[in-house]
Scaffold this active site. Sequence first.
Site, PDB file in Angstrom:
ATOM      1  N   ASN A 105       0.824  -1.220   0.000  1.00 30.39           N
ATOM      2  CA  ASN A 105       0.000   0.000   0.000  1.00 30.39           C
ATOM      3  C   ASN A 105       0.861   1.275   0.000  1.00 30.39           C
ATOM      4  O   ASN A 105       0.334   2.364   0.213  1.00 30.39           O
ATOM      5  CB  ASN A 105      -0.978   0.009   1.184  1.00 30.39           C
ATOM      6  CG  ASN A 105      -0.296  -0.214   2.519  1.00 30.39           C
ATOM      7  OD1 ASN A 105       0.920  -0.355   2.571  1.00 30.39           O
ATOM      8  ND2 ASN A 105      -1.061  -0.245   3.591  1.00 30.39           N
ATOM      9  N   ASP A 131      -5.761   4.418  11.336  1.00 32.00           N
ATOM     10  CA  ASP A 131      -6.808   5.343  11.762  1.00 32.00           C
ATOM     11  C   ASP A 131      -6.847   5.435  13.286  1.00 32.00           C
ATOM     12  O   ASP A 131      -6.534   4.472  13.987  1.00 32.00           O
ATOM     13  CB  ASP A 131      -8.171   4.846  11.256  1.00 32.00           C
ATOM     14  CG  ASP A 131      -8.187   4.710   9.742  1.00 32.00           C
ATOM     15  OD1 ASP A 131      -8.055   5.744   9.072  1.00 32.00           O
ATOM     16  OD2 ASP A 131      -8.314   3.572   9.244  1.00 32.00           O
ATOM     17  N   TYR A 170      -8.624   2.717  14.967  1.00 27.22           N
ATOM     18  CA  TYR A 170      -8.002   1.383  15.007  1.00 27.22           C
ATOM     19  C   TYR A 170      -7.311   1.244  16.358  1.00 27.22           C
ATOM     20  O   TYR A 170      -6.084   1.324  16.464  1.00 27.22           O
ATOM     21  CB  TYR A 170      -7.006   1.275  13.844  1.00 27.22           C
ATOM     22  CG  TYR A 170      -6.522  -0.133  13.538  1.00 27.22           C
ATOM     23  CD1 TYR A 170      -7.343  -1.065  12.910  1.00 27.22           C
ATOM     24  CD2 TYR A 170      -5.221  -0.536  13.847  1.00 27.22           C
ATOM     25  CE1 TYR A 170      -6.896  -2.339  12.601  1.00 27.22           C
ATOM     26  CE2 TYR A 170      -4.766  -1.807  13.550  1.00 27.22           C
ATOM     27  CZ  TYR A 170      -5.609  -2.695  12.931  1.00 27.22           C
ATOM     28  OH  TYR A 170      -5.163  -3.962  12.622  1.00 27.22           O
ATOM     29  N   PHE A 204      -0.075  -4.114  11.132  1.00 28.34           N
ATOM     30  CA  PHE A 204       0.568  -5.080  10.238  1.00 28.34           C
ATOM     31  C   PHE A 204       1.229  -4.372   9.069  1.00 28.34           C
ATOM     32  O   PHE A 204       0.907  -3.209   8.760  1.00 28.34           O
ATOM     33  CB  PHE A 204      -0.457  -6.111   9.739  1.00 28.34           C
ATOM     34  CG  PHE A 204      -1.612  -5.500   8.992  1.00 28.34           C
ATOM     35  CD1 PHE A 204      -1.525  -5.172   7.647  1.00 28.34           C
ATOM     36  CD2 PHE A 204      -2.804  -5.204   9.658  1.00 28.34           C
ATOM     37  CE1 PHE A 204      -2.583  -4.577   6.974  1.00 28.34           C
ATOM     38  CE2 PHE A 204      -3.869  -4.595   8.988  1.00 28.34           C
ATOM     39  CZ  PHE A 204      -3.752  -4.296   7.637  1.00 28.34           C
TER      40      PHE A 204
HETATM   41  O1  LIG Z   1      -0.421  -0.919   6.356  1.00 29.68           O
HETATM   42  C1  LIG Z   1      -1.419  -0.921   7.109  1.00 29.68           C
HETATM   43  C2  LIG Z   1      -2.653  -0.378   6.729  1.00 29.68           C
HETATM   44  C3  LIG Z   1      -3.707  -0.435   7.613  1.00 29.68           C
HETATM   45  N1  LIG Z   1      -3.550  -1.020   8.835  1.00 29.68           N
HETATM   46  C4  LIG Z   1      -4.685  -1.082   9.776  1.00 29.68           C
HETATM   47  C5  LIG Z   1      -4.930   0.268  10.422  1.00 29.68           C
HETATM   48  C6  LIG Z   1      -6.080   0.830   9.668  1.00 29.68           C
HETATM   49  O2  LIG Z   1      -6.836   1.698  10.477  1.00 29.68           O
HETATM   50  C7  LIG Z   1      -6.852  -0.429   9.276  1.00 29.68           C
HETATM   51  C8  LIG Z   1      -7.677  -0.265   8.018  1.00 29.68           C
HETATM   52  O3  LIG Z   1      -6.832   0.257   7.022  1.00 29.68           O
HETATM   53  P1  LIG Z   1      -7.398   0.984   5.727  1.00 29.68           P
HETATM   54  O4  LIG Z   1      -8.578   1.821   6.074  1.00 29.68           O
HETATM   55  O5  LIG Z   1      -6.260   1.606   5.022  1.00 29.68           O
HETATM   56  O6  LIG Z   1      -7.846  -0.303   4.919  1.00 29.68           O
HETATM   57  P2  LIG Z   1      -9.083  -0.628   4.029  1.00 29.68           P
HETATM   58  O7  LIG Z   1      -8.653  -1.665   3.092  1.00 29.68           O
HETATM   59  O8  LIG Z   1      -9.661   0.628   3.467  1.00 29.68           O
HETATM   60  O9  LIG Z   1     -10.024  -1.308   5.100  1.00 29.68           O
HETATM   61  P3  LIG Z   1     -11.284  -0.807   5.952  1.00 29.68           P
HETATM   62  O10 LIG Z   1     -12.467  -1.230   5.159  1.00 29.68           O
HETATM   63  O11 LIG Z   1     -11.141  -1.526   7.261  1.00 29.68           O
HETATM   64  O12 LIG Z   1     -11.162   0.690   6.091  1.00 29.68           O
HETATM   65  O13 LIG Z   1      -5.862  -1.419   9.069  1.00 29.68           O
HETATM   66  C9  LIG Z   1      -2.333  -1.546   9.228  1.00 29.68           C
HETATM   67  O14 LIG Z   1      -2.161  -2.061  10.320  1.00 29.68           O
HETATM   68  N2  LIG Z   1      -1.305  -1.480   8.342  1.00 29.68           N
END
Ligand SMILES: O=c1ccn([C@H]2C[C@H](O)[C@@H](COP(=O)(O)OP(=O)(O)OP(=O)(O)O)O2)c(=O)[nH]1
Length: 145
Positions: A77, A83, A86, A94
């Site tokens: 990513n 967030d 979180y 992770f």
């Molecule tokens: O490299 C990362 C990216 C995210 N997170 C954790 C913290 C973050 O608050 C949560 C969700 O990440 P994000 O919003 O970027 O992911 P998403 O794929 O958009 O998932 P969601 O639907 O949970 O928002 O995962 C990590 O631990 N490491």
Amino acid sequence: MTQTIKIKYFTDEIERLCYIGGKSDWIDLRAAKEVVIKAGEFQLIPLGIALELPSGYEAHVVPRSSTFKNYGIIQTNSMGIIDETYCGDNDQWFFPAYALRDTVIRVNDRICQFRIMEHQPVLAFEEVTELVHEDRGGHGSTGKQ
Ligand SMILES: O=c1ccn([C@H]2C[C@H](O)[C@@H](COP(=O)(O)OP(=O)(O)OP(=O)(O)O)O2)c(=O)[nH]1
């Protein structure tokens, strides 16, 4: 100014967070388990911590500069956004890793780094037909040298 934040460690096998060598205010993070990744494969590497971020802050996680040289992995990513919400008891951070060669990341290896950042202000968008400024130009418009 020092800000104290709550941290939960998921293992005793990693060293506790600290500033390394006083060279940067980014804080290194460590792999919480041994991970074997084959070239072309993806895995989430647990970082062994969960934090309660200060109100109004998020955290940004990026690889160390040496991570690709040492382990042959990139962060899928590009930058992880942690967030403020979180913050549950099982919300372990992770590192999403893609391996370009067969590799092993061992417990306690320092693979990435983070800092906390204040949230941006709430943005509202006003639609217009024209932006009345001179074009800057992009994609190399200032030349090579
Ligand atoms: O490299 C990362 C990216 C995210 N997170 C954790 C913290 C973050 O608050 C949560 C969700 O990440 P994000 O919003 O970027 O992911 P998403 O794929 O958009 O998932 P969601 O639907 O949970 O928002 O995962 C990590 O631990 N490491």
